[in-house]
Write a protein that holds these residues in place. Structure first.
Motif, short mmCIF file in Angstrom:
data_model
loop_
_atom_site.label_atom_id
_atom_site.label_comp_id
_atom_site.label_asym_id
_atom_site.label_seq_id
_atom_site.Cartn_x
_atom_site.Cartn_y
_atom_site.Cartn_z
N ALA A 157 0.98 -1.25 -0.02
CA ALA A 157 0.12 0.11 -0.01
C ALA A 157 0.95 1.16 -0.09
O ALA A 157 2.02 1.23 0.66
CB ALA A 157 -1.06 0.15 1.24
N ALA A 158 0.31 2.36 -0.62
CA ALA A 158 1.00 3.77 -0.46
C ALA A 158 1.21 3.82 0.83
O ALA A 158 0.41 3.67 1.81
CB ALA A 158 -0.16 4.52 -1.16
N GLY A 159 2.21 4.44 1.03
CA GLY A 159 2.68 5.00 2.48
C GLY A 159 3.32 3.91 3.11
O GLY A 159 4.05 4.02 4.37
N SER A 160 3.49 2.63 2.50
CA SER A 160 4.53 1.76 3.17
C SER A 160 6.05 1.97 3.07
O SER A 160 6.26 2.80 2.21
CB SER A 160 4.28 0.36 2.46
N SER A 161 6.93 1.75 3.86
CA SER A 161 8.30 1.98 4.09
C SER A 161 9.24 0.60 4.33
O SER A 161 8.73 -0.24 4.99
CB SER A 161 8.41 3.14 5.25
N ILE A 162 10.37 0.67 3.96
CA ILE A 162 11.44 -0.29 4.37
C ILE A 162 12.53 0.23 4.86
O ILE A 162 13.12 1.37 4.21
CB ILE A 162 11.47 -1.13 3.23
N ILE A 163 13.03 0.01 5.92
CA ILE A 163 14.13 0.24 6.65
C ILE A 163 15.26 -0.88 6.45
O ILE A 163 14.88 -2.01 6.84
CB ILE A 163 13.99 0.44 8.07
N PHE A 164 16.56 -0.78 5.75
CA PHE A 164 17.43 -1.74 5.58
C PHE A 164 18.86 -1.20 5.77
O PHE A 164 19.12 -0.11 5.56
CB PHE A 164 17.17 -2.56 4.25
N ASP A 165 19.64 -2.16 6.17
CA ASP A 165 21.35 -1.63 6.06
C ASP A 165 22.05 -2.24 4.87
O ASP A 165 21.41 -3.28 4.08
CB ASP A 165 21.83 -2.17 7.34
N TYR A 166 22.86 -1.38 4.54
CA TYR A 166 23.75 -1.76 3.49
C TYR A 166 25.30 -1.54 3.64
O TYR A 166 25.33 -0.67 4.38
CB TYR A 166 23.23 -1.56 2.11
N VAL A 167 26.08 -1.99 2.91
CA VAL A 167 27.35 -2.02 2.91
C VAL A 167 27.95 -1.70 1.52
O VAL A 167 27.64 -2.61 0.64
CB VAL A 167 28.45 -2.84 3.70
N LEU A 168 28.56 -0.58 1.09
CA LEU A 168 29.24 -0.61 -0.21
C LEU A 168 30.00 -1.75 -0.63
O LEU A 168 30.69 -2.09 0.31
CB LEU A 168 29.77 0.65 -0.52
N ALA A 169 29.74 -2.27 -1.81
CA ALA A 169 30.77 -3.29 -2.22
C ALA A 169 31.97 -2.92 -2.09
O ALA A 169 32.87 -3.92 -1.73
CB ALA A 169 30.55 -3.70 -3.55
N ASP A 170 32.68 -1.87 -2.32
CA ASP A 170 34.12 -1.52 -2.15
C ASP A 170 34.61 -1.76 -0.90
O ASP A 170 35.66 -2.16 -1.00
CB ASP A 170 34.26 -0.13 -2.77
N LEU A 171 33.74 -1.33 -0.06
CA LEU A 171 34.19 -1.75 1.50
C LEU A 171 34.32 -2.94 1.68
O LEU A 171 35.16 -3.40 2.49
CB LEU A 171 33.20 -0.93 2.40
N MET A 172 33.40 -3.81 1.44
CA MET A 172 33.36 -5.28 1.83
C MET A 172 34.39 -6.10 1.04
O MET A 172 34.89 -6.97 1.46
CB MET A 172 32.00 -5.76 1.13
N GLU A 173 34.88 -5.31 -0.19
CA GLU A 173 35.91 -6.21 -0.98
C GLU A 173 37.50 -5.44 -0.60
O GLU A 173 38.31 -5.88 -1.00
CB GLU A 173 35.73 -5.96 -2.26
N SER A 174 37.27 -4.56 0.42
CA SER A 174 38.58 -3.70 0.61
C SER A 174 39.52 -4.69 1.67
O SER A 174 38.91 -5.60 2.51
CB SER A 174 38.31 -2.36 1.48
N ASP A 175 40.68 -4.69 1.48
CA ASP A 175 41.81 -5.23 2.19
C ASP A 175 42.50 -4.43 3.20
O ASP A 175 43.47 -4.87 3.91
CB ASP A 175 42.77 -6.04 1.22
N THR A 176 41.82 -3.35 3.44
CA THR A 176 42.51 -2.47 4.54
C THR A 176 42.07 -2.97 5.97
O THR A 176 40.96 -3.82 6.06
CB THR A 176 42.04 -1.01 4.36
#
Length: 71
Positions: free
Chosen positions: A40-59
């Motif tokens: 329905a209109a007015g629905s929302s979604i809250i989610f977390d994410y991490v940029l792929a560059d960060l997930m693949e970084s070796d620092t």
């Protein structure tokens, strides 16, 4: 319409945590588009994410962050 007790006609807040970082971007987009199209209109979604560059970084900082996400 009700499906399995869920009422698609009522605005809903979805909390989708600890999933998106493990999915390919196309899958995340598919979920977001499905929520938009079916709920329905007015629905929302809250989610977390991490940029792929960060997930693949070796620092050191990135490795510690990714370990925290996994924990």
């Amino acid at each position: 319409m009700r499906e399995g007790g869920f009422d698609f006609a009522s605005p809903t807040l979805f909390v989708w945590e600890f999933v998106a970082p493990y999915l390919p971007p196309e899958a995340v987009l598919d979920v977001l588009q499905t929520v938009r199209a079916r709920c329905a209109a007015g629905s929302s979604i809250i989610f977390d994410y991490v940029l792929a560059d960060l997930m693949e970084s070796d620092t050191i900082g990135a490795r510690e962050f990714v370990r925290g996400v996994h924990a």
